[in-house]
Design an enzyme around this catalytic site. Structure first.
Site, short mmCIF file in Angstrom:
data_model
loop_
_atom_site.label_atom_id
_atom_site.label_comp_id
_atom_site.label_asym_id
_atom_site.label_seq_id
_atom_site.Cartn_x
_atom_site.Cartn_y
_atom_site.Cartn_z
N GLU A 1 0.82 -1.22 0.00
CA GLU A 1 0.00 0.00 0.00
C GLU A 1 0.85 1.27 0.00
OE1 GLU A 1 -3.27 -0.05 -0.19
OE2 GLU A 1 -3.62 -2.19 0.11
N GLU B 1 -1.25 10.03 0.20
CA GLU B 1 -1.41 9.48 -1.14
C GLU B 1 -0.59 10.27 -2.13
OE1 GLU B 1 -5.11 8.18 -4.08
OE2 GLU B 1 -5.49 8.87 -2.03
#
Length: 482
Positions: free
Chosen positions: A150, A179
Site C-alpha cells: 500500500e 497518497e
C-alpha cells in the site's frame, strides 16, 4: 478502505433467529400520535437480536484505551500496557528499524507502540491456550506485508541507484504518509460530501478539507474519517473530519491501520480473527475457497480487484504474496497445512452469493418495516440487523436505542417513539360501570377485531387492531346496539 455494501456477515456460529418480543407500547401523553416504550423492553429486544457470542467478540476487539494513557507510552516503560509490552518483546525497535529504512519520518516506533496501545485486543492475551506472542508477531508481519504494497517503495533490490542499501521490497514499507500527488490544503476525495443522506448527517464534511489517503493503510473518504474519529475520540466524529491531517502527522497514521485490521466488514471477518482463528469459515465460504491464510487477508482488503482466477497473475496480489512470503521466511512464520497465501482460488467477497445463507450475522441496525398485527398501527417499533452500512452499529453501545427513537418519526406517517424508565399506570374509566358485563376500555390495552369494551355507558366492538383509540371517536371501533 471501507465501502458501503449490502451484504451479510459470514461466521460459522448459528445465525440469530428473528425475534418478535413482547413490548409494552402505550400512547404518549406528551405527544399526540406518538408512543412510549419502557427502555428495558427495547434493551431486551436488542439483547435477543445480538445473543450470538460473536457480537460480544467483535465489540471486545474494538475496545480502546483513553488517549491520555496512549500518549504516555514510550519504549521500555514499566507502565506500558501489557499488549504494548508484548509488541516490544516480539517486535523490538531493532526490527522496526530493519523494516523501515525507507519509511517516511512520520512513522516512528513510538507511534507504532502508541497505536498498539490504543487497542487492547491487538497483541492481547488469550485465556484458551492460544500462543499470544506468536499471534502478535504474525499480526505485525501480516500488516507489514500489506504496508509494503500500500505505501511501499517497490524498488528492485538490483536497482542500486534508487536502492543503494540493496533492501528487499518487503523491507520498503511506509514510504508514503499521504497518497501520492496529494498534499494538505487540497480538497480531493470529497465525493458525496454535502448530499442529503444519512452519511452526511452523521459524518458531515468540513469546508476546505480533503479526505484523500493518509497513513499506513491510506484512510480515504469522509465516512471512513468520521467512523475512525469516533473510535479514537470517544464518539466524536468532528475531530478528524475537521482535521484529517492528523491521520498523517500523529500516531493515528498507524492506529488507522490497526483499526482497519480489527474491524470486520460485511461480509468479511476482521483480519485479526482470521489470524488468531477466532473466526471459523462457514460452509458457504469454504465452498468459495475462502479459509485460513494470508490470501484471505487480501480478500478482506481488496478481493474484488485482486482475488479470483482472473487476477492470479495481477501485479498487486503477486506483490502482496511475495512480500508476505519474504517476511514470513525472515521471521520464521510457518505455512500451516490448512493455510493458503494466495486468493486466486477464492471467490471475492463482493461476488459471494449470500441469498438463503443460514450462517449470516449482520452488524448494522435499520428500521424494521415488517407488519406486526398486535402492535399499534402494525408498526414493529423495532430495528433489525442488516448487512449494509447504516448510521447505527450493533457493536456500539446505545446505537440500537438511537435507531428506534430516531428512525420512528423521521418517516412520513410513522409515529414518534419515546423511551421511558417506567410507564404510568394504565388508565380506565372508573366513574362509568361496565355495560352488560363487558370490561371497561383501557387505553393501554391491545384490542383486535371482534374484541368488545365498555366505554361511557355503551359497548363498542373493535373492527381491527387498535390501542389507545377512544371508542367514541369511531375509527377502529363500532358501536354495538343495545
Amino acid at each position: 478502505m471501507f465501502k458501503p455494501t449490502r451484504c451479510g456477515w459470514l461466521v460459522a456460529a448459528a445465525c440469530a433467529l428473528p425475534v418478535h418480543a413482547a413490548m409494552n407500547i402505550q400512547p404518549d401523553p406528551q405527544n399526540p400520535g406518538g408512543y412510549v416504550i419502557p427502555q428495558a423492553d427495547v434493551q431486551a429486544v436488542e439483547q435477543q437480536k445480538t445473543a450470538n457470542p460473536m457480537y460480544g467478540i467483535w465489540a471486545k476487539a474494538l475496545e480502546t484505551r483513553a488517549n491520555a494513557v496512549v500518549d504516555a507510552i514510550e519504549p521500555g516503560l514499566a507502565s506500558n500496557p501489557d499488549n504494548v509490552k508484548r509488541a516490544e518483546r516480539v517486535f523490538p525497535a531493532s526490527e522496526w528499524e530493519f523494516l523501515t529504512q525507507m519509511a517516511a519520518p512520520e512513522y516512528t516506533y513510538v507511534r507504532f507502540l502508541r497505536a498498539v496501545g490504543k487497542f487492547p485486543a491487538f497483541c492481547g492475551d488469550y485465556s484458551d491456550g492460544r500462543n499470544a506472542d506468536a499471534i502478535c508477531k504474525k499480526s505485525i508481519v501480516t500488516m507489514f506485508a500489506h504496508f509494503a504494497q500500500e505505501t511501499g517503495g517497490h524498488i528492485a533490490k538490483e536497482n542500486v541507484s534508487d536502492n543503494p542499501l540493496g533492501l528487499e521490497e518487503w523491507q520498503q514499507a511506509l514510504v508514503h504518509v499521504r497518497e501520492m500527488g496529494w498534499s494538505e490544503g487540497q480538497t480531493g476525495y470529497t465525493t458525496g460530501c454535502g448530499q442529503n443522506d444519512w452519511q452526511n448527517k452523521k459524518w458531515p464534511c468540513a469546508s476546505g478539507q480533503g479526505y484523500f489517503g493518509r497513513g499506513a493503510k491510506q484512510l480515504s473518504y469522509h465516512f471512513n474519517y468520521g467512523a475512525f474519529s469516533e473510535a479514537m475520540y470517544d464518539g466524536d466524529a468532528s475531530v478528524l473530519l475537521n482535521n484529517p491531517g492528523l491521520v498523517a502527522d500523529s500516531w493515528l497514521n498507524l492506529a488507522s491501520a490497526i483499526w482497519f485490521f480489527l474491524t470486520p466488514q460485511a461480509p468479511k471477518p476482521s483480519m485479526l480473527h482470521v489470524i488468531d482463528r477466532t473466526w471459523k469459515p462457514s460452509q458457504r465460504e469454504l465452498d468459495a475457497g475462502i479459509g485460513y491464510g494470508f490470501g484471505t487477508t487480501i480478500n478482506i482488503i481488496n478481493g474484488g480487484i485482486e482475488c479470483g482466477a482472473q487476477n492470479k497473475d495481477k501485479g498487486q496480489p503477486v506483490n502482496r504474496i511475495r512480500y508476505w512470503e519474504g517476511l514470513a521466511a525472515h521471521y520464521g512464520i510457518p505455512l500451516l497445512a490448512d493455510e493458503k497465501n494466495t486468493c486466486w482460488q477464492q471467490t471475492p467477497y463482493g461476488s459471494l452469493n449470500l441469498n438463503g445463507a443460514s450462517d449470516v450475522l449482520y452488524t448494522n441496525w435499520d428500521g424494521n418495516w415488517k407488519y406486526y398485527a398486535d402492535r399499534p398501527g402494525g408498526y414493529s417499533f423495532e430495528c433489525e440487523l442488516v448487512g449494509y452500512q447504516t448510521a447505527y452499529s450493533a457493536l456500539v453501545k446505545g446505537d440500537y436505542e438511537k435507531c428506534v427513537t430516531n428512525f420512528y418519526g423521521s418517516h412520513a406517517g410513522w409515529p414518534k417513539v419515546r423511551l421511558v424508565d417506567k410507564l404510568d399506570p394504565p388508565t380506565t374509566e372508573p366513574s362509568q360501570p361496565p355495560v352488560g358485563g363487558v370490561p371497561l376500555w383501557e387505553a393501554s390495552k391491545v384490542y383486535v377485531g371482534g374484541d368488545k369494551a365498555s366505554y361511557q355507558g355503551a359497548v363498542y366492538q373493535a373492527k381491527w387492531w387498535t390501542q389507545g383509540d377512544e371508542p367514541t371517536k369511531g375509527g377502529p371501533w363500532a358501536l354495538v346496539p343495545q
